[in-house]
Design a protein around this motif. Structure first.
Motif, PDB file in Angstrom:
ATOM      1  N   SER B 208       0.822  -1.212   0.000  1.00  0.00           N
ATOM      2  CA  SER B 208       0.000   0.000   0.000  1.00  0.00           C
ATOM      3  C   SER B 208       0.850   1.253   0.000  1.00  0.00           C
ATOM      4  O   SER B 208       1.912   1.303   0.626  1.00  0.00           O
ATOM      5  CB  SER B 208      -0.896   0.019   1.240  1.00  0.00           C
ATOM      6  OG  SER B 208      -1.669  -1.149   1.264  1.00  0.00           O
ATOM      7  N   GLN B 209       0.357   2.267  -0.715  1.00  0.00           N
ATOM      8  CA  GLN B 209       1.059   3.539  -0.820  1.00  0.00           C
ATOM      9  C   GLN B 209       0.122   4.695  -0.537  1.00  0.00           C
ATOM     10  O   GLN B 209      -0.794   4.890  -1.316  1.00  0.00           O
ATOM     11  CB  GLN B 209       1.678   3.667  -2.221  1.00  0.00           C
ATOM     12  CG  GLN B 209       2.452   4.919  -2.456  1.00  0.00           C
ATOM     13  CD  GLN B 209       3.808   4.907  -1.759  1.00  0.00           C
ATOM     14  OE1 GLN B 209       3.938   4.518  -0.594  1.00  0.00           O
ATOM     15  NE2 GLN B 209       4.839   5.298  -2.456  1.00  0.00           N
ATOM     16  N   PRO B 210       0.264   5.486   0.482  1.00  0.00           N
ATOM     17  CA  PRO B 210       1.149   5.220   1.609  1.00  0.00           C
ATOM     18  C   PRO B 210       0.663   3.989   2.361  1.00  0.00           C
ATOM     19  O   PRO B 210      -0.491   3.590   2.182  1.00  0.00           O
ATOM     20  CB  PRO B 210       1.016   6.479   2.461  1.00  0.00           C
ATOM     21  CG  PRO B 210      -0.255   7.113   2.042  1.00  0.00           C
ATOM     22  CD  PRO B 210      -0.498   6.712   0.632  1.00  0.00           C
ATOM     23  N   ASN B 211       1.508   3.412   3.205  1.00  0.00           N
ATOM     24  CA  ASN B 211       1.092   2.173   3.845  1.00  0.00           C
ATOM     25  C   ASN B 211       0.218   2.443   5.076  1.00  0.00           C
ATOM     26  O   ASN B 211      -0.088   3.592   5.392  1.00  0.00           O
ATOM     27  CB  ASN B 211       2.304   1.284   4.146  1.00  0.00           C
ATOM     28  CG  ASN B 211       3.208   1.846   5.225  1.00  0.00           C
ATOM     29  OD1 ASN B 211       2.758   2.578   6.095  1.00  0.00           O
ATOM     30  ND2 ASN B 211       4.482   1.488   5.168  1.00  0.00           N
ATOM     31  N   PHE B 212      -0.182   1.372   5.740  1.00  0.00           N
ATOM     32  CA  PHE B 212      -1.115   1.507   6.863  1.00  0.00           C
ATOM     33  C   PHE B 212      -0.556   2.406   7.967  1.00  0.00           C
ATOM     34  O   PHE B 212      -1.300   3.048   8.690  1.00  0.00           O
ATOM     35  CB  PHE B 212      -1.439   0.110   7.418  1.00  0.00           C
ATOM     36  CG  PHE B 212      -2.471   0.124   8.517  1.00  0.00           C
ATOM     37  CD1 PHE B 212      -3.787   0.514   8.257  1.00  0.00           C
ATOM     38  CD2 PHE B 212      -2.137  -0.231   9.810  1.00  0.00           C
ATOM     39  CE1 PHE B 212      -4.744   0.534   9.272  1.00  0.00           C
ATOM     40  CE2 PHE B 212      -3.090  -0.215  10.830  1.00  0.00           C
ATOM     41  CZ  PHE B 212      -4.397   0.166  10.558  1.00  0.00           C
ATOM     42  N   PHE B 213       0.769   2.452   8.079  1.00  0.00           N
ATOM     43  CA  PHE B 213       1.388   3.286   9.110  1.00  0.00           C
ATOM     44  C   PHE B 213       1.599   4.716   8.623  1.00  0.00           C
ATOM     45  O   PHE B 213       2.207   5.529   9.317  1.00  0.00           O
ATOM     46  CB  PHE B 213       2.737   2.698   9.553  1.00  0.00           C
ATOM     47  CG  PHE B 213       2.690   1.225   9.879  1.00  0.00           C
ATOM     48  CD1 PHE B 213       1.627   0.708  10.602  1.00  0.00           C
ATOM     49  CD2 PHE B 213       3.701   0.365   9.466  1.00  0.00           C
ATOM     50  CE1 PHE B 213       1.562  -0.651  10.914  1.00  0.00           C
ATOM     51  CE2 PHE B 213       3.646  -0.992   9.767  1.00  0.00           C
ATOM     52  CZ  PHE B 213       2.574  -1.502  10.485  1.00  0.00           C
ATOM     53  N   GLY B 214       1.137   4.995   7.400  1.00  0.00           N
ATOM     54  CA  GLY B 214       1.261   6.333   6.836  1.00  0.00           C
ATOM     55  C   GLY B 214       2.538   6.570   6.061  1.00  0.00           C
ATOM     56  O   GLY B 214       2.723   7.628   5.447  1.00  0.00           O
ATOM     57  N   MET B 215       3.458   5.581   6.100  1.00  0.00           N
ATOM     58  CA  MET B 215       4.779   5.782   5.501  1.00  0.00           C
ATOM     59  C   MET B 215       4.735   5.659   3.977  1.00  0.00           C
ATOM     60  O   MET B 215       3.955   4.903   3.419  1.00  0.00           O
ATOM     61  CB  MET B 215       5.770   4.739   6.047  1.00  0.00           C
ATOM     62  CG  MET B 215       5.829   4.658   7.558  1.00  0.00           C
ATOM     63  SD  MET B 215       6.435   6.156   8.317  1.00  0.00           S
ATOM     64  CE  MET B 215       8.164   6.042   7.876  1.00  0.00           C
ATOM     65  N   ILE B 216       5.617   6.416   3.329  1.00  0.00           N
ATOM     66  CA  ILE B 216       5.742   6.346   1.867  1.00  0.00           C
ATOM     67  C   ILE B 216       6.703   5.200   1.539  1.00  0.00           C
ATOM     68  O   ILE B 216       7.855   5.199   1.962  1.00  0.00           O
ATOM     69  CB  ILE B 216       6.308   7.659   1.284  1.00  0.00           C
ATOM     70  CG1 ILE B 216       5.530   8.869   1.819  1.00  0.00           C
ATOM     71  CG2 ILE B 216       6.341   7.603  -0.237  1.00  0.00           C
ATOM     72  CD1 ILE B 216       4.264   9.213   1.135  1.00  0.00           C
ATOM     73  N   GLU B 217       6.196   4.230   0.786  1.00  0.00           N
ATOM     74  CA  GLU B 217       7.005   3.068   0.411  1.00  0.00           C
ATOM     75  C   GLU B 217       7.866   3.389  -0.819  1.00  0.00           C
ATOM     76  O   GLU B 217       7.520   4.270  -1.609  1.00  0.00           O
ATOM     77  CB  GLU B 217       6.074   1.897   0.063  1.00  0.00           C
ATOM     78  CG  GLU B 217       5.234   1.394   1.223  1.00  0.00           C
ATOM     79  CD  GLU B 217       5.955   0.325   2.048  1.00  0.00           C
ATOM     80  OE1 GLU B 217       7.157   0.054   1.788  1.00  0.00           O
ATOM     81  OE2 GLU B 217       5.314  -0.223   2.965  1.00  0.00           O
ATOM     82  N   ASP B 218       8.943   2.628  -0.970  1.00  0.00           N
ATOM     83  CA  ASP B 218       9.767   2.752  -2.172  1.00  0.00           C
ATOM     84  C   ASP B 218       9.138   1.890  -3.279  1.00  0.00           C
ATOM     85  O   ASP B 218       9.582   0.784  -3.567  1.00  0.00           O
ATOM     86  CB  ASP B 218      11.208   2.311  -1.867  1.00  0.00           C
ATOM     87  CG  ASP B 218      12.141   2.622  -3.017  1.00  0.00           C
ATOM     88  OD1 ASP B 218      11.644   3.024  -4.096  1.00  0.00           O
ATOM     89  OD2 ASP B 218      13.357   2.449  -2.857  1.00  0.00           O
ATOM     90  N   SER B 219       8.083   2.439  -3.876  1.00  0.00           N
ATOM     91  CA  SER B 219       7.279   1.662  -4.835  1.00  0.00           C
ATOM     92  C   SER B 219       8.089   1.146  -6.011  1.00  0.00           C
ATOM     93  O   SER B 219       7.921   0.006  -6.438  1.00  0.00           O
ATOM     94  CB  SER B 219       6.167   2.531  -5.408  1.00  0.00           C
ATOM     95  OG  SER B 219       5.496   3.207  -4.409  1.00  0.00           O
ATOM     96  N   GLU B 220       8.952   2.018  -6.558  1.00  0.00           N
ATOM     97  CA  GLU B 220       9.696   1.609  -7.753  1.00  0.00           C
ATOM     98  C   GLU B 220      10.582   0.405  -7.464  1.00  0.00           C
ATOM     99  O   GLU B 220      10.681  -0.518  -8.266  1.00  0.00           O
ATOM    100  CB  GLU B 220      10.543   2.782  -8.279  1.00  0.00           C
ATOM    101  CG  GLU B 220       9.717   3.669  -9.187  1.00  0.00           C
ATOM    102  CD  GLU B 220      10.159   5.109  -9.185  1.00  0.00           C
ATOM    103  OE1 GLU B 220      10.573   5.599  -8.103  1.00  0.00           O
ATOM    104  OE2 GLU B 220      10.060   5.748 -10.245  1.00  0.00           O
ATOM    105  N   CYS B 221      11.201   0.430  -6.300  1.00  0.00           N
ATOM    106  CA  CYS B 221      12.071  -0.675  -5.912  1.00  0.00           C
ATOM    107  C   CYS B 221      11.254  -1.959  -5.716  1.00  0.00           C
ATOM    108  O   CYS B 221      11.642  -3.032  -6.190  1.00  0.00           O
ATOM    109  CB  CYS B 221      12.808  -0.284  -4.638  1.00  0.00           C
ATOM    110  SG  CYS B 221      14.058  -1.446  -4.176  1.00  0.00           S
TER     111      CYS B 221
END
Lengths: 128, 442
Positions: B208-221
């Motif tokens: 999930s983007q952002p994830n459940f904790f609100g963090m921005i994931e490194d989607s491309e990676c």
């Protein structure tokens, strides 16, 4: 109904052309394309994927139905006819020219029908 | 509902007469005796509109209405412009039932087509369906799209909404699919763990983007690691965040899914919401549910049709990858009106304001001696705090002031959220209340 003599057939309406003992190209018969009607989409198998007898290895959608294509050999898909992705109607135009896949390393095969037997099968089953 | 037509006793009598019955009971006389209810229906007599209003108000008062809400965790309290509810509540939209003879209802199909177009633009994808029930269902349906006989395993990031994971597990159970959870590291998907887990039997991965904790994931990676093994990427997105973050298409995801509630739907106790799903053209034929396409009729006039859905379900039947055949048409329409009202600029502003308010809230909280942020790194509009003040005390204290705090994750951690409507003034009140608690704590 066009049923070339040099090909082998299955009761599920695929044709096989063996280049040698272990390599064959496969497609669907003229009867099959005629029953399907205008073909609009084909889902091809993945190249390099292993196939087994009775496995559904491709499917075809026409304006009136969707049909599975069954495999009658154990082997490996070495080529797919990617022309069909954009022009699936080629199968309607010439079902024996528009091959679907080439299967190599064939280690086992089902019993096929000859052209004569396939025609008889269609007649007996009142499919014609 | 101006077109609701009741019938009077006199009209009922006329109808019975026309059918050749003296009274209603006579009409029922040919039914087996034991299935007939031999007493009048237990329905109270009608009451005046005013009395009905008072009665409903009395029931509604049992609900707790907070003046400000700092909780998200899947459902988000955004402002809904009055144009949205006004247009979406038009009788033609509200009372329209699912069109079984679909192509007759060109207006409804056009509405869905516009919705699909906007979802595609929002997610940077090529094709969208007409929506599914909610964000969790969208994820589960996407999971089914990825599976084939050689790839039967789905990896789900631990940083996903636990409710979504639960729904996917329920679906997977019935489809004999395996689910493996990718562990998290510092509040984000652990990429090195993902690298080890993804293999030739992996159908797809879900994050999930952002994830459940609100963090921005490194989607491309995440996408590139997954694609190396030939698996698909299902990316669950918060639609408002798409106003500022890279879209699913841009980062290379195969299937975009998400909860559409933030696009103009009220919180409303958890529903009705809508799930959106969009894919790249190459996966278009696996997309489940209703899909409206545009074509021309025999007079070369623009027309809308449900062709792709017919391929997938009505013809393939039991061989179809999904059996979902309904959608949330009214919610999808609401989302389209919301997106039209906002425009891409508006969406970007809401995303930025939500981001800024959440960062102001976080900053003010950690200025209090007992609050710390659990994770380092960039978050969007949600974040987790650790505090020595217990979550239940924070919750009950703020509730006394008509404020709903963040979601308590355990006795000392809380998932906070701010949107564009949680202004500085609202936040300052929270901080003032909490700073008094701090005093008590010492």
């Amino acid at each position: 109904m066009h049923i070339p003599n040099n090909l082998l057939y299955t009761k599920s309406h695929e044709w096989y052309e063996f280049k040698d003992e272990t390599t064959a190209t496969v497609g669907i018969t003229d009867y099959a394309q005629n029953m399907l009607g205008d073909i609009v989409f084909i889902n091809l198998p993945d190249e390099d994927s292993n196939v087994e007898i009775s496995e559904i290895f491709a499917d075809i959608e026409s304006v009136k139905t969707a049909a599975d294509i069954y495999c009658s050999v154990i082997g490996k898909v070495t080529k797919v006819n990617s022309n069909l992705i954009d022009r699936p109607e080629l199968i309607n135009e010439d079902a024996y020219e528009a091959w679907i896949a080439e299967i190599s390393h064939i280690s086992e095969k089902e019993e096929f029908l000859s052209a004569e037997q396939y025609e008889e099968y269609l007649t007996v089953e009142e499919l014609l | 509902m101006s077109s609701y037509i009741p019938n009077t006793k006199k009209e009922q009598q006329e109808m019975l007469l026309k059918l050749g019955f003296g009274n209603f009971e006579e009409m029922l006389s040919f039914l087996p005796k034991d299935v007939v209810l031999n007493r009048p229906l237990d329905i109270p007599r009608g009451i005046s509109e005013y009395k009905a209003y008072e009665k409903l108000k009395e029931i509604a008062w049992k609900n707790k209405n907070f003046s400000s809400i700092f909780r998200g965790a899947g459902a988000y309290n955004h402002y809904i412009p009055s144009a949205v509810s006004n247009l979406a509540s038009r009788e033609e939209f509200v009372t329209a039932y699912t069109p079984y003879q679909a192509e007759i209802s060109q207006g409804l199909l056009q509405g869905i087509f516009e919705y699909q177009t906007m979802i595609c633009e929002l997610c940077g994808m090529d094709a969208s369906n007409a929506s599914v029930y909610d964000g969790a269902t969208a994820g589960a349906e996407a999971m089914l799209m990825c599976a084939n006989k050689k790839r039967n395993k789905i990896l789900i990031s631990e940083t996903s909404n636990p409710q979504n994971i639960q729904v996917m597990k329920t679906y997977a159970n019935s489809y004999n699919m395996d689910i493996v959870i990718i562990p998290s590291k510092d509040g984000k998907t652990d990429i090195s763990a993902l690298k080890e887990l993804v293999d030739e039997t992996t159908a797809g991965i879900y994050f999930s983007q952002p994830n459940f904790f609100g963090m921005i994931e490194d989607s491309e990676c995440i996408c590139s690691v997954t694609h190396e093994k030939g698996a698909k990427v299902i990316m669950n997105v918060y639609p408002i965040a798409m106003g500022v973050l890279k879209s699913c298409g841009e980062v290379g995801a195969d299937i975009a899914v998400g909860e559409g509630q933030p696009l103009g739907m009220p919180l409303a106790f958890g529903g009705p919401y809508l799930g959106f799903m969009a894919v790249k053209a190459s996966d278009m034929r696996k997309l489940p549910g209703r899909i409206v396409g545009q074509t021309v009729d025999i007079e070369k006039k623009r027309a809308f049709v449900l062709t792709l859905q017919a391929r997938e379900q009505h013809i393939k039947r039991e061989r179809a990858s999904s059996s979902i055949c309904s959608n949330q048409a009214l919610c999808a329409l609401t989302a389209s009106i919301y997106m039209s009202a906002m425009g891409s600029d508006g969406l970007e502003r809401i995303a930025k304001n939500s981001f800024q308010n959440a960062h102001y809230l976080a900053q003010q909280l950690i200025n209090l001696p007992t609050f710390k942020l659990k994770h380092e790194g960039i978050f969007f509009n949600e974040f987790i705090t650790c505090s020595s003040i217990s979550s239940s005390v924070i919750e009950s204290t703020l509730e006394e002031h008509d404020i709903l705090c963040g979601l308590p994750l355990d006795e000392n951690t809380m998932l906070w959220c701010a949107t564009e409507i949680n202004t500085k003034e609202q936040i300052d009140i929270v901080i003032k209340i909490l700073s008094k608690l701090e005093g008590l704590n010492e």
